[in-house]
Design an enzyme around this catalytic site. Structure first.
Site, PDB file in Angstrom:
ATOM      1  N   LYS A 176       0.883  -1.178   0.000  1.00 17.67           N
ATOM      2  CA  LYS A 176       0.000   0.000   0.000  1.00 17.67           C
ATOM      3  C   LYS A 176       0.913   1.218   0.000  1.00 17.67           C
ATOM      4  CE  LYS A 176      -1.951   3.045   1.781  1.00 17.67           C
ATOM      5  NZ  LYS A 176      -1.778   4.433   1.323  1.00 17.67           N
ATOM      6  N   GLU A 251       9.147   1.636  11.407  1.00 14.81           N
ATOM      7  CA  GLU A 251      10.243   2.589  11.201  1.00 14.81           C
ATOM      8  C   GLU A 251       9.594   3.965  11.179  1.00 14.81           C
ATOM      9  OE1 GLU A 251      12.270   5.014  10.307  1.00 14.81           O
ATOM     10  OE2 GLU A 251      12.557   4.376   8.219  1.00 14.81           O
ATOM     11  N   CYS A 285      13.595  10.282   7.241  1.00 21.22           N
ATOM     12  CA  CYS A 285      13.386   9.867   8.636  1.00 21.22           C
ATOM     13  C   CYS A 285      14.675   9.989   9.439  1.00 21.22           C
ATOM     14  CB  CYS A 285      12.824   8.454   8.697  1.00 21.22           C
ATOM     15  SG  CYS A 285      13.692   7.307   7.661  1.00 21.22           S
ATOM     16  N   GLU A 384       9.654  16.034  15.332  1.00 23.16           N
ATOM     17  CA  GLU A 384      10.122  15.843  13.956  1.00 23.16           C
ATOM     18  C   GLU A 384       9.413  16.852  13.051  1.00 23.16           C
ATOM     19  OE1 GLU A 384       8.951  12.164  11.907  1.00 23.16           O
ATOM     20  OE2 GLU A 384      11.040  11.948  11.340  1.00 23.16           O
TER      21      GLU A 384
END
Ligand code: NAD
Length: 482
Positions: A176, A251, A285, A384
């Site tokens: 997906k 992750e 990331c 973040e």
């Protein structure tokens, strides 16, 4: 152009016929549409993958010998390499990343597929010492149908590292992709079919996370989920999987620190520090988004980095500048809000890059920003941002540096810049992170290097040989022969 799902080596209309617009981030305009998948489409994809696996590892994909599977994966890697330019152009248009970044991503994808193709016939069990009269051995078996929920920042690379490893372990995959970055992934499924992978080995269902993604996470036929994305969504996926005891690799991003000591080689460090935050417009990331600098070189580092930040330019992918636009309007608004809130709090901007004059005013551009003297407990230092925004702060002692570095909820990657080898090794042990780089920094790099987080950065490992273990079940066979 209207794209369909790709299931069982065939383009498939969504059950509802619904579609989603594909927006070009450099102009804000729609240029294509993808299928808006739902639970019915996921059901079809899981059925196709189950067919490829068979009931007892006797399906067209799972009955192949390791050498045959390896040959097919090498053929797949070669086919992807032949289409690398096309894939890079598609992904650059879809996500806004500079074409040079997309070309490099395509090359890394090929490298992942070749790496895992080469692992297939090296993945083996062991014999174990046990009671006299017994032989005990372990075998590594495929898990079954694996689900892969992919974000929009590095679609090709993340496909390579998770789908590549899962196929190598003998599983069939349902993917997906992110609603903002589905085109390269759909093309990769077609290329898998062209390269000879049997129907059902690689299936792609596009659509929204809350619909197709949630249906994939909850499907009882999915035996393992690999998820890369936000901490909030990662928790939702893990909850859905936990209800049926399905293993999950998460992750989830980070707030990765780079520690620069007074004795660091700044000529070597500064270009790497800059690249680690502007690469892919900061939407990485493992971006090095916090810069901790020892007081003795702090002003020098800020001054020299400021020159570099001021020279950064953002523009459309075709201009191949330092950065493209951010991926979508939501991400653009989010990053801008972070920058404005930090400024409103009185955090000082040391330098700001530019947006190229040629860039459309409707594109999602964000100039690179270097903030200085950022309070360690501020949102800018803790959360973040996922944009080209670096938070710099000074420290005095090694102990202070470790405390600051470990002082967020995240723990993905850390970088240490020092000429003192003992200090480098000491810090490698003290820093809470899945990867520590001494006198270098590998934002996203390293096909061979196990990668993943601690704390809120997630759990489980992808990349390298280590990833293969997660995509297998270990079976112990004990034989009494007297
Ligand atoms: P997200 O986590 O919501 O999306 C990532 C993937 O998960 C996409 O494929 C999405 O469709 C899917 N998804 C969304 N909701 C789902 C659900 N309920 N069930 C199953 N799958 C679902 O991320 P986002 O909203 O696109 O971005 C928000 C923030 O996430 C960013 O600002 C950034 O901080 C972070 N992010 C991190 C990474 C990373 O590499 N770690 C990647 C993308 C985004």
């Amino acid at each position: 152009m209207e794209y369909r799902h790709y299931i069982g080596n065939t383009p498939v209309m969504p059950e509802t016929g619904a579609t989603l617009d594909v927006i070009d981030p450099s102009t804000g305009e729609a240029f294509a549409a993808i299928a808006r998948g739902d639970a019915h489409d996921i059901e079809r994809a899981v059925a196709a993958a189950q067919y490829a696996m068979g009931d007892a590892l006797d399906g067209p994909w799972s009955r192949l010998s390791p050498v045959e599977r390896s040959d097919l994966l090498f053929a797949y890697a070669d086919a992807v390499a032949r289409h690398a330019d096309e894939l890079a152009q598609l992904e650059a248009r879809d996500t806004g990343k500079a074409r040079k970044t997309a070309r490099s991503d395509a090359a890394v994808l090929v490298r992942y597929l070749r790496y895992y193709a080469g692992c297939v016939d090296k993945l083996h069990g062991e014999t174990l010492p046990y009671t006299t009269g017994f032989t005990v051995l372990t075998v590594r078996e495929p898990i079954g149908v694996t689900g892969h929920i992919i974000p929009w920042n590095y679609p090709m690379q993340i496909f390579g590292r998770s789908v590549g490893a899962s196929l190598a372990a003998g599983n069939a995959c349902v993917v997906k992709p992110a609603e903002d970055a589905s085109l390269s992934i759909l093309r990769l499924a077609e290329i898998a079919a062209e390269a000879g992978l049997p129907a059902g080995a690689v299936n792609v269902v596009t659509g929204l996370g809350s619909e197709a993604g949630a249906a994939l996470s909850a499907h009882p036929g999915i035996r393992h989920i690999s998820f890369t994305g936000s901490t909030v969504t990662g928790a939702l996926v893990a909850q859905a999987a936990a209800a049926r005891h399905c293993p999950v690799v998460l992750e989830l991003g980070g707030k990765s620190p780079q520690l620069v000591f007074d004795d660091a080689d700044l000529d070597a460090a500064l270009p790497v520090i800059l690249n680690a935050i502007v690469q892919n417009a900061g939407q990485t990331c493992s971006a090095g988004s916090r810069l901790l600098v020892q007081r003795g070189v702090y002003e020098q580092v800020i001054e020299r980095l400021s020159e570099r930040f001021s020279a950064m330019r953002a523009g459309p992918p075709s201009m191949d500048l330092d950065m493209g636009p951010l991926v979508n309007a939501k991400q653009h608004a989010r990053v801008r809000a972070f920058v404005e809130a930090a400024e409103a709090e009185g955090i000082r901007v040391a330098a700001r890059g530019r947006i190229a004059a040629e860039a459309s005013h409707d594109g999602f551009y964000q100039p690179a920003v270097l903030f200085r003297d950022v309070p360690p407990d501020s949102r800018l230092a803790q959360e973040e941002v996922f944009g080209p925004v670096l938070a710099a702060m000074p420290f005095d002692t090694e102990a202070d540096a470790v405390r600051l570095a470990n002082g967020t909820e995240y723990g993905l990657v850390a970088g240490v810049w020092t000429q003192d080898a003992s200090r480098g090794l000491r810090l490698a042990r003290k820093l809470q992170a899945g990867q520590v780089f001494i006198n270098n920094y590998g934002a996203g790099g390293g096909v061979e290097l196990p990668f993943g987080g601690v704390k809120s950065s997630g759990h489980g490992r992808e990349k390298g040989f280590e990833a293969l273990f997660g995509f297998t079940n270990l079976k112990t066979v004990a034989i009494r022969h007297g």
